[in-house]
Design a protein around this motif. Structure first.
Motif, PDB file in Angstrom:
ATOM      1  N   GLY A   1       0.811  -1.213   0.000  1.00 18.41           N
ATOM      2  CA  GLY A   1       0.000   0.000   0.000  1.00 18.41           C
ATOM      3  C   GLY A   1       0.837   1.252   0.000  1.00 18.41           C
ATOM      4  N   LEU A   2       1.907   1.254   0.790  1.00 18.54           N
ATOM      5  CA  LEU A   2       2.799   2.409   0.831  1.00 18.54           C
ATOM      6  C   LEU A   2       3.493   2.616  -0.517  1.00 18.54           C
ATOM      7  CD1 LEU A   2       4.419   2.040   4.368  1.00 18.54           C
ATOM      8  CD2 LEU A   2       2.822   3.820   3.613  1.00 18.54           C
ATOM      9  N   GLY A   3       3.886   1.478  -1.141  1.00 17.07           N
ATOM     10  CA  GLY A   3       4.521   1.581  -2.450  1.00 17.07           C
ATOM     11  C   GLY A   3       3.587   2.139  -3.491  1.00 17.07           C
ATOM     12  N   TRP A   4       2.335   1.688  -3.459  1.00 15.06           N
ATOM     13  CA  TRP A   4       1.316   2.196  -4.390  1.00 15.06           C
ATOM     14  C   TRP A   4       1.084   3.680  -4.160  1.00 15.06           C
ATOM     15  CZ3 TRP A   4      -3.608   4.100  -3.058  1.00 15.06           C
ATOM     16  CH2 TRP A   4      -4.485   4.308  -4.127  1.00 15.06           C
ATOM     17  N   TRP A   5       0.960   4.092  -2.899  1.00 11.16           N
ATOM     18  CA  TRP A   5       0.746   5.509  -2.582  1.00 11.16           C
ATOM     19  C   TRP A   5       1.947   6.347  -3.005  1.00 11.16           C
ATOM     20  CZ3 TRP A   5       3.418   8.851   0.643  1.00 11.16           C
ATOM     21  CH2 TRP A   5       2.807  10.089   0.868  1.00 11.16           C
ATOM     22  N   LYS A   6       3.152   5.826  -2.758  1.00  7.85           N
ATOM     23  CA  LYS A   6       4.358   6.565  -3.125  1.00  7.85           C
ATOM     24  C   LYS A   6       4.439   6.749  -4.627  1.00  7.85           C
ATOM     25  CE  LYS A   6       8.400   8.417  -2.182  1.00  7.85           C
ATOM     26  NZ  LYS A   6       8.508   9.705  -1.446  1.00  7.85           N
ATOM     27  N   ALA A   7       4.076   5.718  -5.394  1.00  4.30           N
ATOM     28  CA  ALA A   7       4.124   5.820  -6.851  1.00  4.30           C
ATOM     29  C   ALA A   7       3.184   6.899  -7.365  1.00  4.30           C
ATOM     30  CB  ALA A   7       3.770   4.471  -7.479  1.00  4.30           C
ATOM     31  N   ARG A   8       2.058   7.095  -6.691  1.00  4.85           N
ATOM     32  CA  ARG A   8       1.069   8.079  -7.126  1.00  4.85           C
ATOM     33  C   ARG A   8       1.420   9.497  -6.697  1.00  4.85           C
ATOM     34  NH1 ARG A   8      -4.421   5.989  -7.783  1.00  4.85           N
ATOM     35  NH2 ARG A   8      -5.187   7.740  -6.567  1.00  4.85           N
ATOM     36  N   THR A   9       2.286   9.645  -5.707  1.00  5.81           N
ATOM     37  CA  THR A   9       2.560  10.980  -5.161  1.00  5.81           C
ATOM     38  C   THR A   9       4.008  11.425  -5.323  1.00  5.81           C
ATOM     39  OG1 THR A   9       2.995  10.047  -2.956  1.00  5.81           O
ATOM     40  CG2 THR A   9       0.731  10.710  -3.451  1.00  5.81           C
ATOM     41  N   TRP A  10       4.868  10.527  -5.799  1.00  9.32           N
ATOM     42  CA  TRP A  10       6.295  10.837  -5.873  1.00  9.32           C
ATOM     43  C   TRP A  10       6.591  11.949  -6.878  1.00  9.32           C
ATOM     44  CZ3 TRP A  10       9.870  10.594  -9.889  1.00  9.32           C
ATOM     45  CH2 TRP A  10      11.212  10.732  -9.522  1.00  9.32           C
ATOM     46  N   LEU A  11       7.456  12.875  -6.450  1.00 10.89           N
ATOM     47  CA  LEU A  11       7.975  13.926  -7.316  1.00 10.89           C
ATOM     48  C   LEU A  11       9.485  14.016  -7.138  1.00 10.89           C
ATOM     49  CD1 LEU A  11       5.399  16.834  -6.790  1.00 10.89           C
ATOM     50  CD2 LEU A  11       5.804  15.578  -8.902  1.00 10.89           C
ATOM     51  N   PRO A  12      10.220  14.328  -8.203  1.00  8.34           N
ATOM     52  CA  PRO A  12      11.667  14.520  -8.056  1.00  8.34           C
ATOM     53  C   PRO A  12      11.971  15.674  -7.101  1.00  8.34           C
ATOM     54  CG  PRO A  12      11.041  14.318 -10.364  1.00  8.34           C
ATOM     55  CD  PRO A  12       9.776  14.481  -9.587  1.00  8.34           C
ATOM     56  N   ASP A  13      13.090  15.582  -6.436  1.00  4.73           N
ATOM     57  CA  ASP A  13      13.491  16.602  -5.465  1.00  4.73           C
ATOM     58  C   ASP A  13      13.772  17.930  -6.166  1.00  4.73           C
ATOM     59  OD1 ASP A  13      14.867  18.167  -3.492  1.00  4.73           O
ATOM     60  OD2 ASP A  13      15.357  16.308  -2.435  1.00  4.73           O
TER      61      ASP A  13
ATOM     62  N   LEU B   1       1.754  10.175 -11.701  1.00  4.64           N
ATOM     63  CA  LEU B   1       1.483  11.160 -10.669  1.00  4.64           C
ATOM     64  C   LEU B   1      -0.004  11.503 -10.606  1.00  4.64           C
ATOM     65  CD1 LEU B   1       2.562  13.173  -8.544  1.00  4.64           C
ATOM     66  CD2 LEU B   1       2.781  14.836 -10.407  1.00  4.64           C
ATOM     67  N   ARG B   2      -0.546  11.471  -9.408  1.00  2.75           N
ATOM     68  CA  ARG B   2      -1.938  11.836  -9.196  1.00  2.75           C
ATOM     69  C   ARG B   2      -2.006  13.191  -8.499  1.00  2.75           C
ATOM     70  NH1 ARG B   2      -6.249   8.735 -11.432  1.00  2.75           N
ATOM     71  NH2 ARG B   2      -5.415   6.655 -11.829  1.00  2.75           N
ATOM     72  N   LEU B   3      -2.713  14.117  -9.121  1.00  8.02           N
ATOM     73  CA  LEU B   3      -2.933  15.439  -8.551  1.00  8.02           C
ATOM     74  C   LEU B   3      -4.418  15.778  -8.660  1.00  8.02           C
ATOM     75  CD1 LEU B   3       0.002  17.457 -10.207  1.00  8.02           C
ATOM     76  CD2 LEU B   3      -0.067  16.601  -7.860  1.00  8.02           C
ATOM     77  N   ASN B   4      -4.874  16.649  -7.792  1.00  4.87           N
ATOM     78  CA  ASN B   4      -6.267  17.090  -7.863  1.00  4.87           C
ATOM     79  C   ASN B   4      -6.541  17.931  -9.103  1.00  4.87           C
ATOM     80  OD1 ASN B   4      -6.955  15.832  -5.448  1.00  4.87           O
ATOM     81  ND2 ASN B   4      -6.380  17.618  -4.219  1.00  4.87           N
ATOM     82  N   ALA B   5      -5.478  18.322  -9.791  1.00  4.95           N
ATOM     83  CA  ALA B   5      -5.626  19.175 -10.967  1.00  4.95           C
ATOM     84  C   ALA B   5      -6.184  18.434 -12.179  1.00  4.95           C
ATOM     85  CB  ALA B   5      -4.272  19.792 -11.330  1.00  4.95           C
ATOM     86  N   ALA B   6      -6.167  17.109 -12.174  1.00  7.86           N
ATOM     87  CA  ALA B   6      -6.627  16.333 -13.335  1.00  7.86           C
ATOM     88  C   ALA B   6      -7.281  15.049 -12.858  1.00  7.86           C
ATOM     89  CB  ALA B   6      -5.471  16.040 -14.278  1.00  7.86           C
ATOM     90  N   ARG B   7      -8.053  14.435 -13.744  1.00  7.38           N
ATOM     91  CA  ARG B   7      -8.832  13.250 -13.354  1.00  7.38           C
ATOM     92  C   ARG B   7      -7.985  11.981 -13.315  1.00  7.38           C
ATOM     93  NH1 ARG B   7     -12.071  12.904 -19.117  1.00  7.38           N
ATOM     94  NH2 ARG B   7     -10.357  12.016 -20.349  1.00  7.38           N
ATOM     95  N   GLY B   8      -6.890  11.945 -14.055  1.00  3.59           N
ATOM     96  CA  GLY B   8      -6.091  10.732 -14.152  1.00  3.59           C
ATOM     97  C   GLY B   8      -4.621  10.995 -13.871  1.00  3.59           C
ATOM     98  N   PRO B   9      -3.791   9.964 -14.053  1.00  2.00           N
ATOM     99  CA  PRO B   9      -2.356  10.129 -13.817  1.00  2.00           C
ATOM    100  C   PRO B   9      -1.713  11.073 -14.817  1.00  2.00           C
ATOM    101  CG  PRO B   9      -2.814   7.998 -14.817  1.00  2.00           C
ATOM    102  CD  PRO B   9      -4.133   8.605 -14.481  1.00  2.00           C
TER     103      PRO B   9
END
Length: 231
Positions: free
Chosen positions: A25-37, A215-223
């Motif tokens: 679950g953490l890996g799935w969440w990280k994949a959806r929210t990860w951004l480069p530094d 990447l999942r953001l509230n700005a769009a419906r999909g990745p």
């Protein structure tokens, strides 16, 4: 007959299963929210196409998008009817904008260039045009040989760059680079793609990198496809 697990062993197995579920679950969440530094890549943005649907430009800018590349055209006939609208919307939020053409290996170069320049205005403030190059068996079941491919692409680049008045960026996939070795054969800046880890398949330094397409953001419906610039 196999022995039944003891209560203690069942508790250990249950704990291990729980750890595995939590880690997944953490890996799935990280994949959806990860951004480069940002310290490593101060300039970051996004690559959008029609498939991404409506975008909340305010939220996209707030998420850290300094620029956006919009897929303006594909092959000889597909065009983004909302390109001009999205261009102005992004600029209204202080974002730089560039145009992408999805190149069809089997389509005539002249017709593809005409398709692109019909959509994309001659505007000195646009970022360099980006050419998405991949091997797609749906649109091109029999990809051309290396010499023919390079000849057609050169024709296309000459016409698009004359219109844009600046050199294009070649967005090369791993599969296409392996087959045609464009990074070594054509002297243009390179845009590469690989989730999370910097790719080296171009064989030389890149200027742009699609670091994730999940990447999942509230700005769009999909990745979304998040892009960074080499500092």
């Amino acid at each position: 007959m196999a022995k039944k697990p003891t209560p203690a062993r069942r508790r250990v197995l249950a704990a291990l299963l729980l750890v595995a579920v939590v880690a997944a679950g953490l890996g799935w969440w990280k994949a959806r929210t990860w951004l480069p530094d940002r310290e490593d890549y101060p300039v970051q943005g996004v690559w959008l196409s029609d498939d991404d649907g409506a975008v909340d430009w305010r939220l996209l800018r707030a998420a850290g998008a300094d620029f956006v590349y919009l897929t303006a055209s594909e092959g000889t006939g597909t065009r983004d009817s909302r390109f001009a609208e999205n261009l102005e919307a992004a600029r209204a939020r202080g974002m730089q904008v560039g145009a992408v053409h999805a190149y069809d290996l089997c389509a005539p170069a002249d017709a593809q260039a005409a398709n692109f320049v019909t959509v994309v205005p001659r505007d000195k403030d646009l970022l360099p045009p980006a050419i998405a190059l991949d091997i797609d068996s749906r649109t091109c079941p029999e990809a051309p040989g290396e010499a023919q491919m390079q000849s057609e692409l050169t024709t296309f680049l000459n016409q698009v760059e004359r219109h844009a008045e600046k050199p294009a960026i070649l967005m090369v996939s791993r599969g296409l680079e392996k087959r045609y070795h464009l990074a070594a054969m054509i002297d243009r800046n390179i845009w590469v793609s690989q989730d999370y880890l910097e790719p080296g398949y171009a064989g030389r330094p890149w200027v742009m990198w699609t670091a994730t397409d999940r990447l999942r953001l509230n700005a769009a419906r999909g990745p979304l496809r998040w892009v960074v610039v080499q500092p």
